[in-house]
Write a protein that holds these residues in place. Structure first.
Motif, PDB file in Angstrom:
ATOM      1  N   ARG A 122      -4.627   4.391 -14.005  1.00  0.00           N
ATOM      2  CA  ARG A 122      -3.913   5.382 -13.051  1.00  0.00           C
ATOM      3  C   ARG A 122      -2.118   5.384 -13.358  1.00  0.00           C
ATOM      4  NH1 ARG A 122      -4.815   3.595  -7.090  1.00  0.00           N
ATOM      5  NH2 ARG A 122      -6.804   3.217  -8.219  1.00  0.00           N
ATOM      6  N   LEU A 123      -1.706   4.429 -14.398  1.00  0.00           N
ATOM      7  CA  LEU A 123      -0.246   4.527 -14.768  1.00  0.00           C
ATOM      8  C   LEU A 123      -0.174   5.430 -15.708  1.00  0.00           C
ATOM      9  CD1 LEU A 123       0.863   0.812 -14.695  1.00  0.00           C
ATOM     10  CD2 LEU A 123       1.215   2.368 -12.751  1.00  0.00           C
ATOM     11  N   LYS A 124      -1.264   5.536 -16.721  1.00  0.00           N
ATOM     12  CA  LYS A 124      -1.182   6.663 -17.634  1.00  0.00           C
ATOM     13  C   LYS A 124      -1.071   7.967 -17.029  1.00  0.00           C
ATOM     14  CE  LYS A 124      -3.411   7.627 -21.957  1.00  0.00           C
ATOM     15  NZ  LYS A 124      -4.381   7.425 -23.140  1.00  0.00           N
ATOM     16  N   GLU A 125      -1.646   8.187 -15.921  1.00  0.00           N
ATOM     17  CA  GLU A 125      -1.823   9.589 -15.291  1.00  0.00           C
ATOM     18  C   GLU A 125      -0.292   9.860 -14.649  1.00  0.00           C
ATOM     19  OE1 GLU A 125      -4.771   9.358 -12.319  1.00  0.00           O
ATOM     20  OE2 GLU A 125      -6.503   8.666 -13.816  1.00  0.00           O
ATOM     21  N   ARG A 126       0.363   8.702 -14.464  1.00  0.00           N
ATOM     22  CA  ARG A 126       1.774   8.760 -13.804  1.00  0.00           C
ATOM     23  C   ARG A 126       2.633   8.596 -14.761  1.00  0.00           C
ATOM     24  NH1 ARG A 126      -1.914   9.982 -10.742  1.00  0.00           N
ATOM     25  NH2 ARG A 126      -2.207   9.270  -8.709  1.00  0.00           N
ATOM     26  N   PHE A 127       2.459   8.636 -15.817  1.00  0.00           N
ATOM     27  CA  PHE A 127       3.498   8.048 -16.887  1.00  0.00           C
ATOM     28  C   PHE A 127       4.811   8.779 -16.845  1.00  0.00           C
ATOM     29  CE2 PHE A 127       3.773   6.537 -21.440  1.00  0.00           C
ATOM     30  CZ  PHE A 127       3.583   5.130 -21.170  1.00  0.00           C
ATOM     31  N   GLY A 128       5.074   9.849 -16.643  1.00  0.00           N
ATOM     32  CA  GLY A 128       6.266  10.596 -16.736  1.00  0.00           C
ATOM     33  C   GLY A 128       6.947  10.756 -15.289  1.00  0.00           C
ATOM     34  N   GLN A 129       6.324  10.209 -14.203  1.00  0.00           N
ATOM     35  CA  GLN A 129       6.693  10.082 -12.668  1.00  0.00           C
ATOM     36  C   GLN A 129       7.773   9.068 -12.248  1.00  0.00           C
ATOM     37  OE1 GLN A 129       2.588  11.389 -10.764  1.00  0.00           O
ATOM     38  NE2 GLN A 129       4.195  10.568  -9.255  1.00  0.00           N
ATOM     39  N   TYR A 130       8.696   9.593 -11.381  1.00  0.00           N
ATOM     40  CA  TYR A 130       9.639   8.285 -11.087  1.00  0.00           C
ATOM     41  C   TYR A 130       8.792   7.297 -10.423  1.00  0.00           C
ATOM     42  CZ  TYR A 130      13.471  11.275 -12.516  1.00  0.00           C
ATOM     43  OH  TYR A 130      14.258  11.792 -13.256  1.00  0.00           O
ATOM     44  N   ALA A 131       9.018   5.971 -10.641  1.00  0.00           N
ATOM     45  CA  ALA A 131       8.365   4.975  -9.877  1.00  0.00           C
ATOM     46  C   ALA A 131       8.493   5.176  -8.230  1.00  0.00           C
ATOM     47  CB  ALA A 131       9.055   3.626 -10.386  1.00  0.00           C
ATOM     48  N   GLY A 132       9.497   5.497  -7.962  1.00  0.00           N
ATOM     49  CA  GLY A 132       9.704   5.686  -6.162  1.00  0.00           C
ATOM     50  C   GLY A 132       8.768   6.544  -5.718  1.00  0.00           C
ATOM     51  N   THR A 133       8.120   7.412  -6.600  1.00  0.00           N
ATOM     52  CA  THR A 133       7.101   8.418  -6.065  1.00  0.00           C
ATOM     53  C   THR A 133       5.681   8.077  -5.987  1.00  0.00           C
ATOM     54  OG1 THR A 133       6.616   9.541  -8.076  1.00  0.00           O
ATOM     55  CG2 THR A 133       8.600  10.544  -7.025  1.00  0.00           C
ATOM     56  N   LEU A 134       5.598   6.884  -6.464  1.00  0.00           N
ATOM     57  CA  LEU A 134       4.139   6.106  -6.417  1.00  0.00           C
ATOM     58  C   LEU A 134       3.725   5.581  -5.170  1.00  0.00           C
ATOM     59  CD1 LEU A 134       4.271   4.130  -9.881  1.00  0.00           C
ATOM     60  CD2 LEU A 134       3.540   6.690  -9.336  1.00  0.00           C
ATOM     61  N   GLU A 138      -0.036   1.755  -6.613  1.00  0.00           N
ATOM     62  CA  GLU A 138       0.403   2.094  -7.960  1.00  0.00           C
ATOM     63  C   GLU A 138       1.575   1.399  -8.482  1.00  0.00           C
ATOM     64  OE1 GLU A 138      -1.280   6.521  -7.875  1.00  0.00           O
ATOM     65  OE2 GLU A 138       0.565   6.236  -7.208  1.00  0.00           O
ATOM     66  N   GLN A 139       2.700   1.188  -7.290  1.00  0.00           N
ATOM     67  CA  GLN A 139       3.723   0.335  -7.651  1.00  0.00           C
ATOM     68  C   GLN A 139       3.691  -0.954  -7.975  1.00  0.00           C
ATOM     69  OE1 GLN A 139       6.968   0.811  -4.762  1.00  0.00           O
ATOM     70  NE2 GLN A 139       7.251   2.857  -4.740  1.00  0.00           N
ATOM     71  N   GLN A 140       2.619  -1.618  -7.268  1.00  0.00           N
ATOM     72  CA  GLN A 140       2.047  -2.959  -7.656  1.00  0.00           C
ATOM     73  C   GLN A 140       1.537  -2.877  -8.960  1.00  0.00           C
ATOM     74  OE1 GLN A 140       2.755  -5.874  -5.288  1.00  0.00           O
ATOM     75  NE2 GLN A 140       2.651  -6.550  -7.427  1.00  0.00           N
ATOM     76  N   MET A 141       0.661  -2.073  -9.294  1.00  0.00           N
ATOM     77  CA  MET A 141       0.109  -2.015 -10.730  1.00  0.00           C
ATOM     78  C   MET A 141       1.289  -1.898 -11.622  1.00  0.00           C
ATOM     79  SD  MET A 141      -3.015   0.747 -10.203  1.00  0.00           S
ATOM     80  CE  MET A 141      -4.297   0.280  -8.776  1.00  0.00           C
ATOM     81  N   LEU A 142       2.317  -1.145 -11.485  1.00  0.00           N
ATOM     82  CA  LEU A 142       3.475  -0.951 -12.259  1.00  0.00           C
ATOM     83  C   LEU A 142       3.984  -2.180 -12.470  1.00  0.00           C
ATOM     84  CD1 LEU A 142       5.277   0.741 -14.192  1.00  0.00           C
ATOM     85  CD2 LEU A 142       6.351   1.507 -12.081  1.00  0.00           C
ATOM     86  N   ALA A 143       4.314  -2.840 -11.307  1.00  0.00           N
ATOM     87  CA  ALA A 143       4.971  -4.300 -11.629  1.00  0.00           C
ATOM     88  C   ALA A 143       4.418  -5.254 -12.197  1.00  0.00           C
ATOM     89  CB  ALA A 143       5.410  -4.808  -9.917  1.00  0.00           C
ATOM     90  N   ILE A 144       3.019  -5.214 -12.260  1.00  0.00           N
ATOM     91  CA  ILE A 144       2.276  -6.276 -12.953  1.00  0.00           C
ATOM     92  C   ILE A 144       2.228  -5.784 -14.349  1.00  0.00           C
ATOM     93  CG2 ILE A 144      -0.060  -7.174 -13.336  1.00  0.00           C
ATOM     94  CD1 ILE A 144      -0.683  -7.051 -10.358  1.00  0.00           C
ATOM     95  N   GLY A 145       2.018  -4.475 -14.702  1.00  0.00           N
ATOM     96  CA  GLY A 145       2.151  -4.026 -15.960  1.00  0.00           C
ATOM     97  C   GLY A 145       3.412  -4.316 -16.563  1.00  0.00           C
TER      98      GLY A 145
END
Length: 233
Positions: A122-134, A138-145
């Motif tokens: 899912r992060l690949k689909e959101r790659f160019g998005q600002y993290a605040g819009t997740l 998705e934000q938890q996935m980003l934090a772990i990533g």
């Protein structure tokens, strides 16, 4: 890999931890369970070098790190994903991930980004998005990533299911189990007792700054007295 012995810690004159001892072995998934205010995050922050303990020992790979700076601890491969995600909302997903390799594994940044987006498609689909819009999940996935970008040898996850919907909680625990199956040592700090015990090798229960119960996760899950007295099950 991680050995905490008789750790005493707190804030100013306030004592929170009263002699905590625990271990995490290489490749293990160990859960620390307890309610809000039990002292779990205080323990995490002392292990990670954010605060210095009053007394006791924290050894990582046999080396004493109690009182060491957080940057030195990160350099050794002990990485914490803090409670509350704490992503940078005005930076893109990619930029957040790149920051994860600021102290460690910078030469492998491109390869590790590929590994992270394979783990969290899912992060690949959101790659160019600002993290605040997740979304929260998705934000938890980003934090772990972001934590994985540093090539951790031990990953501390502080309340990764907090604030997620039941469906996303299931997904998050499946992802944690996947990380463990890849050989990563994980110290999982959670209030979600049942699902933590289902995936952990061993578990500790913390109450009021003390470890009150410890053992194999399956034994804690099946012990009726512990279920009633400590786990509220």
């Amino acid at each position: 890999m991680l050995e905490v012995t008789d750790l005493r810690a707190g804030y100013g004159q306030a004592k929170v931890l009263h002699g905590v001892s625990l271990k995490v072995g290489e490749g293990e998934l160990v859960a620390l369970l307890g309610s809000n205010g039990a002292g779990k995050s205080t323990l995490n922050n002392n292990i990670s070098g954010i605060f210095k303990p009053f007394a006791g020992s924290i050894r990582f790979d046999g080396i004493e790190i109690a009182g060491a700076g957080s940057e030195e601890i990160v350099d050794r491969g002990l990485i914490q994903v803090p409670e509350g995600r704490r992503v940078f909302p005005n930076m893109t997903v990619r930029e957040n991930l790149e920051l994860g390799s600021y102290r460690r594994a910078k030469p492998n940044r491109a390869r590790n980004i590929e590994h992270v987006v394979e783990t969290f498609p899912r992060l690949k689909e959101r790659f160019g998005q600002y993290a605040g819009t997740l979304s929260g999940g998705e934000q938890q996935m980003l934090a772990i990533g972001r934590g994985l970008m540093a090539e951790p040898r031990l990953l501390i996850l502080d309340e990764p299911s907090l604030g997620l919907s039941p469906l996303l909680v299931e997904e998050m625990f499946a992802l944690i189990q996947k990380l463990r199956s890849q050989g990563l040592a994980v110290f999982l700090v959670e209030q979600n007792v049942v699902q933590s015990l289902e995936i952990a090798d061993r578990a500790y229960v913390m109450e009021n700054g003390l470890i009150t119960v410890e053992g194999a996760a399956k034994d804690l899950m099946n012990d009726e007295e512990l279920r009633r007295s400590y786990l509220g099950m």
